[in-house]
Design a protein around this motif. Structure first.
Motif, PDB file in Angstrom:
ATOM      1  N   ARG A 168      -0.428   1.302  -5.604  1.00 38.25           N
ATOM      2  CA  ARG A 168      -1.062   0.027  -5.944  1.00 38.25           C
ATOM      3  C   ARG A 168      -0.974  -0.942  -4.765  1.00 38.25           C
ATOM      4  O   ARG A 168      -1.961  -1.602  -4.408  1.00 38.25           O
ATOM      5  CB  ARG A 168      -0.420  -0.599  -7.177  1.00 38.25           C
ATOM      6  CG  ARG A 168      -1.037  -1.944  -7.560  1.00 38.25           C
ATOM      7  CD  ARG A 168      -0.566  -2.468  -8.894  1.00 38.25           C
ATOM      8  NE  ARG A 168      -0.848  -1.583 -10.005  1.00 38.25           N
ATOM      9  CZ  ARG A 168      -2.045  -1.386 -10.567  1.00 38.25           C
ATOM     10  NH1 ARG A 168      -3.092  -2.012 -10.094  1.00 38.25           N
ATOM     11  NH2 ARG A 168      -2.188  -0.591 -11.584  1.00 38.25           N
ATOM     12  N   GLU A 169       0.191  -1.030  -4.132  1.00 41.93           N
ATOM     13  CA  GLU A 169       0.338  -1.904  -2.960  1.00 41.93           C
ATOM     14  C   GLU A 169      -0.606  -1.457  -1.842  1.00 41.93           C
ATOM     15  O   GLU A 169      -1.207  -2.290  -1.163  1.00 41.93           O
ATOM     16  CB  GLU A 169       1.782  -1.873  -2.456  1.00 41.93           C
ATOM     17  CG  GLU A 169       2.776  -2.546  -3.374  1.00 41.93           C
ATOM     18  CD  GLU A 169       4.219  -2.268  -2.984  1.00 41.93           C
ATOM     19  OE1 GLU A 169       5.053  -3.160  -3.252  1.00 41.93           O
ATOM     20  OE2 GLU A 169       4.521  -1.182  -2.440  1.00 41.93           O
ATOM     21  N   SER A 193      -3.485   0.148  -2.189  1.00 42.96           N
ATOM     22  CA  SER A 193      -4.867  -0.197  -2.528  1.00 42.96           C
ATOM     23  C   SER A 193      -5.129  -1.673  -2.275  1.00 42.96           C
ATOM     24  O   SER A 193      -6.204  -2.048  -1.804  1.00 42.96           O
ATOM     25  CB  SER A 193      -5.205   0.186  -3.972  1.00 42.96           C
ATOM     26  OG  SER A 193      -4.602  -0.680  -4.891  1.00 42.96           O
ATOM     27  N   GLN A 194      -4.140  -2.510  -2.538  1.00 47.24           N
ATOM     28  CA  GLN A 194      -4.297  -3.945  -2.268  1.00 47.24           C
ATOM     29  C   GLN A 194      -4.342  -4.222  -0.768  1.00 47.24           C
ATOM     30  O   GLN A 194      -5.145  -5.033  -0.301  1.00 47.24           O
ATOM     31  CB  GLN A 194      -3.164  -4.737  -2.939  1.00 47.24           C
ATOM     32  CG  GLN A 194      -3.261  -4.727  -4.443  1.00 47.24           C
ATOM     33  CD  GLN A 194      -2.009  -5.267  -5.128  1.00 47.24           C
ATOM     34  OE1 GLN A 194      -0.947  -5.356  -4.536  1.00 47.24           O
ATOM     35  NE2 GLN A 194      -2.150  -5.598  -6.415  1.00 47.24           N
ATOM     36  N   PRO A 225      -7.805   1.477  -6.683  1.00 45.88           N
ATOM     37  CA  PRO A 225      -6.768   2.504  -6.795  1.00 45.88           C
ATOM     38  C   PRO A 225      -7.357   3.921  -6.823  1.00 45.88           C
ATOM     39  O   PRO A 225      -6.766   4.852  -6.273  1.00 45.88           O
ATOM     40  CB  PRO A 225      -6.068   2.165  -8.113  1.00 45.88           C
ATOM     41  CG  PRO A 225      -6.257   0.683  -8.259  1.00 45.88           C
ATOM     42  CD  PRO A 225      -7.639   0.427  -7.700  1.00 45.88           C
ATOM     43  N   ALA A 261       5.323   4.037 -11.253  1.00 41.37           N
ATOM     44  CA  ALA A 261       4.761   3.910  -9.903  1.00 41.37           C
ATOM     45  C   ALA A 261       5.069   5.141  -9.047  1.00 41.37           C
ATOM     46  O   ALA A 261       6.052   5.844  -9.271  1.00 41.37           O
ATOM     47  CB  ALA A 261       5.329   2.661  -9.223  1.00 41.37           C
TER      48      ALA A 261
END
Length: 135
Positions: free
Chosen positions: A41-42, A44-45, A51, A78
């Motif tokens: 997730r980090e 993708s940001q 994602p 995660a």
């Protein structure tokens, strides 16, 4: 500007292909090399992509031996992503390739001109980031 971007993109694509990477995959390796392990997730940001897109990139990179995915140590939902030794070598080689390319490209340019070019390019890049961030 268009010709410059086409020529630079072609050079980069060729250089990355020699290492078994696409530009998108190399961007993932580069981010992880500089930022260290992070969750999907980090990542993708950081890449400003979905994602789902990151999952596809990571699948290919893991298959190629560039990344490892492991359970997060404290969050069972995660997944942590880290680069392998192969990816670390590739990132260092990309950095060296870029350094050598810049030396070759600007070898004949007098230092005063290079200093002015660097300052101008820094300003242009700042403007470009501002324009693309506002869209």
């Amino acid at each position: 500007m268009f010709e410059l971007s086409v020529l630079m993109a072609g050079y980069i694509e060729h250089s990355l292909a020699e290492r078994g990477l696409t530009r998108a995959r190399a961007t993932v390796v580069w981010e992880l090399f500089h930022r260290g392990p992070m969750t999907q997730r980090e990542l993708s940001q950081a890449l400003n992509v979905t994602p789902r897109n990151v999952t596809g990139l990571l699948d290919a990179l893991q298959e190629g031996g560039f990344v490892d995915r492991n359970p997060h140590p404290t969050d069972r939902r995660a997944t942590m992503v880290s680069i392998t030794a192969k990816a670390r070598r590739a990132a260092k080689a990309m950095n060296e390739d870029h350094r050598q390319f810049a030396q070759r490209l600007f070898a004949a340019m007098p230092q005063d001109d290079l200093t002015l070019f660097d300052a101008t390019l820094t300003g242009v890049l700042a403007q470009l980031r501002e324009v693309t961030d506002s869209d």
